[in-house]
Design a protein around this motif. Structure first.
Motif, PDB file in Angstrom:
ATOM      1  N   ARG A 262       0.871  -1.332   0.003  1.00 37.73           N
ATOM      2  CA  ARG A 262      -0.072  -0.013   0.006  1.00 37.73           C
ATOM      3  C   ARG A 262       1.039   1.270   0.070  1.00 37.73           C
ATOM      4  O   ARG A 262       0.793   2.238  -0.900  1.00 37.73           O
ATOM      5  CB  ARG A 262      -0.997  -0.080   1.096  1.00 37.73           C
ATOM      6  N   THR A 263       2.050   1.345   0.727  1.00 36.66           N
ATOM      7  CA  THR A 263       2.824   2.479   0.849  1.00 36.66           C
ATOM      8  C   THR A 263       3.620   2.615  -0.534  1.00 36.66           C
ATOM      9  O   THR A 263       3.618   3.994  -1.194  1.00 36.66           O
ATOM     10  CB  THR A 263       3.721   2.306   2.007  1.00 36.66           C
ATOM     11  N   LEU A 264       4.061   1.885  -1.037  1.00 38.13           N
ATOM     12  CA  LEU A 264       4.838   1.746  -2.617  1.00 38.13           C
ATOM     13  C   LEU A 264       3.877   2.478  -3.532  1.00 38.13           C
ATOM     14  O   LEU A 264       4.278   3.243  -4.261  1.00 38.13           O
ATOM     15  CB  LEU A 264       5.593   0.681  -3.006  1.00 38.13           C
ATOM     16  N   LEU A 265       2.663   1.715  -3.496  1.00 43.41           N
ATOM     17  CA  LEU A 265       1.559   2.227  -4.730  1.00 43.41           C
ATOM     18  C   LEU A 265       1.311   3.711  -4.508  1.00 43.41           C
ATOM     19  O   LEU A 265       0.975   4.329  -5.387  1.00 43.41           O
ATOM     20  CB  LEU A 265       0.455   1.202  -4.537  1.00 43.41           C
ATOM     21  N   LYS A 266       1.010   3.908  -3.017  1.00 46.78           N
ATOM     22  CA  LYS A 266       0.500   5.460  -2.816  1.00 46.78           C
ATOM     23  C   LYS A 266       1.718   6.322  -3.175  1.00 46.78           C
ATOM     24  O   LYS A 266       1.338   7.376  -3.762  1.00 46.78           O
ATOM     25  CB  LYS A 266       0.196   5.522  -1.336  1.00 46.78           C
ATOM     26  N   VAL A 267       2.874   6.206  -2.770  1.00 52.42           N
ATOM     27  CA  VAL A 267       3.791   7.051  -2.941  1.00 52.42           C
ATOM     28  C   VAL A 267       3.967   7.218  -4.640  1.00 52.42           C
ATOM     29  O   VAL A 267       4.242   8.377  -5.128  1.00 52.42           O
ATOM     30  CB  VAL A 267       5.258   6.653  -2.460  1.00 52.42           C
ATOM     31  N   THR A 268       3.999   6.009  -5.372  1.00 51.51           N
ATOM     32  CA  THR A 268       4.109   6.099  -6.660  1.00 51.51           C
ATOM     33  C   THR A 268       3.091   6.903  -7.348  1.00 51.51           C
ATOM     34  O   THR A 268       3.306   7.929  -8.368  1.00 51.51           O
ATOM     35  CB  THR A 268       4.170   4.555  -7.422  1.00 51.51           C
ATOM     36  N   LYS A 269       1.907   6.811  -6.917  1.00 53.33           N
ATOM     37  CA  LYS A 269       0.633   7.606  -7.571  1.00 53.33           C
ATOM     38  C   LYS A 269       1.004   8.815  -7.056  1.00 53.33           C
ATOM     39  O   LYS A 269       0.551   9.923  -7.897  1.00 53.33           O
ATOM     40  CB  LYS A 269      -0.420   6.966  -6.798  1.00 53.33           C
ATOM     41  N   ARG A 270       1.230   9.258  -5.904  1.00 54.22           N
ATOM     42  CA  ARG A 270       1.634  10.886  -5.802  1.00 54.22           C
ATOM     43  C   ARG A 270       2.717  11.323  -6.627  1.00 54.22           C
ATOM     44  O   ARG A 270       2.655  12.484  -6.879  1.00 54.22           O
ATOM     45  CB  ARG A 270       1.965  10.960  -4.415  1.00 54.22           C
ATOM     46  N   LEU A 271       3.750  10.522  -6.792  1.00 53.40           N
ATOM     47  CA  LEU A 271       4.839  11.025  -7.596  1.00 53.40           C
ATOM     48  C   LEU A 271       4.155  11.298  -9.159  1.00 53.40           C
ATOM     49  O   LEU A 271       4.623  12.161  -9.828  1.00 53.40           O
ATOM     50  CB  LEU A 271       5.961  10.115  -7.943  1.00 53.40           C
TER      51      LEU A 271
END
Length: 520
Positions: free
Chosen positions: A366-375
């Motif tokens: 969840r954390t990696l997918l979220k930070v990737t989407k934010r970038l």
């Protein structure tokens, strides 16, 4: 804080991108209850005004409601006895409700959309940004967000005020709105409509290559291309280690549901993630969580109700640590992009993101997918471009010749043709940057990038060379593979380079003093 983006085309056929930046505005319970009442009052007035206009104009209002936006604002303001500024987006909100209801047919629960309110920015009494008739006022000099019509004032974080002022001063086309949800929560949204960034093939180019690793976080390399290639930044963003907190929350939650400590421990040990950690040689983290839980049980006279509170506290701490890490990554990336944009570079993000299926079941999913989407959403807002290869980039292949290397140490490879030693994650980021240059057919930039690596052969394996012995001695031995299924966990001292599971917050929790005699 987050960003969102969409795309459309203008009359000249140019592709325009809707880019957003979002801040959460924290409020106390009393203010949330007042905001809930405001939401109910505004939404009810808009619905009543729509019924009145439908009776008055018939099918014309149903087919083309945009024609009657002014009449809708007038009628809703009259019915609610509130200023017209609160109903500026009444027609848009009505359309959002219809779209949400259509989507909710596939679900069982209907979530009413937030009501957008115009925002103006003032400083020392003077208006800096926004329409004078805006329903909400952001006072930068006092750090207060006000809704004058209902006498609501909210103190803002200084960092939020600074970020808003920077965006207002930097981007002349930004529009600020305040989203009011049905639960009385607030989000401050900055909206821009920008032209998609394109590189003409001859100008100054900056490539920020990002490799997303399911176990180790983000590996970032930023290259600039002028007359030659230059490495501007090389960073690793590792998410916080929240293993102990997550295990403690799971154990406490089991005890709160079962009411029996022995049954809770037995069920905890049967969890899929716990057994997986033991198979992978990380059983010491499980043992540490059990020791901490026993210590809390002895010192706090633990009951199922207290266990549930501890589980909620640990889960909130995990979420806060992950959110703080995401904000830190976005802050550094935004600063880097703005620095490059100020120097006249066309900035391109090239991201090697694993598919969601490959991340499924990992602790960082969840954390990696979220930070990737934010970038991905940050890029258009800051005037950069987001490029994602269709297939995942291999970090096992040599960055110079493309031949697959031989693993000489865990996540480190050596090319049998070029004799180059490289880290798998850094090689993936480097190959992603080269892949974008190949897509642009920028042969000169590719040659410059290759020349840069040939002149710095240790750039992609700094940690390997830092731990390797000198004087031509033998390099460190490869890390042994994980133990087979069913074997007991390996102690921490026997695992090379392992990081203790406890964070600073967890250490403070573990070091809590015992209650004095007579305490409940």
């Amino acid at each position: 804080m987050s960003e969102k983006s969409g795309s459309k085309r203008n009359g000249n056929g140019e592709k325009r991108v809707d880019a957003y930046r979002v801040w959460r505005v924290k409020t106390n319970r009393e203010v949330r209850l007042r905001l809930q009442r405001l939401y109910l009052k505004v939404s009810s007035a808009v619905k009543e005004a729509c019924r009145a206009l439908r009776k008055r104009h018939g099918e014309d209002f149903s087919e083309e409601p945009e024609r009657f936006s002014e009449a809708l604002i007038e009628e809703a303001s009259r019915l609610a006895g509130l200023p017209k500024g609160l109903f500026y987006y009444a027609a848009e909100w009505r359309r959002m409700v219809a779209e949400t209801r259509g989507k909710s047919k596939k679900r069982n629960r209907f979530m009413p959309p937030p009501i957008p309110l115009l925002v103006k920015v003032v400083n020392n009494g003077g208006r800096l940004h926004g329409a004078s008739s805006a329903a909400t006022v952001l006072d930068a000099s006092r750090g207060v967000l006000r809704v004058p019509s209902v006498n609501i004032a909210i103190m803002l974080r200084p960092s939020l005020v600074r970020a808003v002022m920077e965006d207002v001063e930097r981007f002349g086309d930004v529009k600020l709105t305040l989203q009011l949800t049905a639960k009385g929560r607030l989000r401050l949204v900055a909206h821009r409509v920008v032209k998609q960034a394109l590189w003409d093939g001859d100008g100054k180019l900056a490539v920020i290559a990002v490799d997303v690793n399911s176990s180790h976080g983000l590996y970032v390399m930023a290259f600039t291309f002028d007359s030659k290639a230059r490495l501007l930044a090389q960073r690793v963003f590792k998410p916080p280690n929240t293993t102990l907190l997550r295990l403690l929350a799971a154990l406490m939650h089991s005890y709160s549901k079962l009411g029996s400590w022995s049954e809770a421990i037995q069920r905890f040990k049967q969890r899929r993630d716990v057994r997986g950690m033991q198979r992978e040689g990380r059983g010491s983290a499980v043992e540490e969580a059990l020791r901490l839980a026993e210590k809390l049980r002895a010192r706090l006279n633990l009951t199922p109700e207290r266990a549930e509170r501890i589980a909620r506290q640990a889960s909130r701490k995990v979420k806060k640590l992950n959110d703080d890490w995401i904000r830190g990554v976005l802050k550094e990336m935004r600063g880097l992009v703005r620095k490059l944009r100020d120097q006249g570079y066309t900035v391109v993000f090239v991201a090697d993101v694993p598919r969601a299926e490959s991340l499924r079941g990992s602790q960082l999913q969840r954390t990696l997918l979220k930070v990737t989407k934010r970038l991905e959403n940050l890029a258009p807002y800051e005037g950069a471009r987001w490029f994602k290869p269709e297939n995942n980039v291999s970090g096992k292949r040599c960055p110079l010749c493309g031949k697959e290397g031989v693993e000489i140490q865990r996540r480190y490879y050596k090319c049998t043709r070029c004799c180059l030693i490289y880290g798998r994650d850094w090689a993936a980021a480097f190959n992603a940057a080269k892949l974008y240059l190949k897509a642009c057919r920028a042969e000169k930039r590719i040659e410059a990038l290759q020349s840069w690596l040939q002149s710095r052969p240790r750039a992609l394996a700094k940690r390997y060379y830092a731990t390797a012995p000198e004087n031509g001695q033998q390099a460190p031995a490869p890390v042994p593979p994980a133990p087979p299924r069913g074997t007991p966990g390996v102690p921490r001292a026997a695992r090379r380079g392992d990081v203790p599971a406890a964070t600073r917050a967890e250490g403070r929790l573990a070091r809590r003093p015992a209650p004095k005699r007579g305490d409940p």
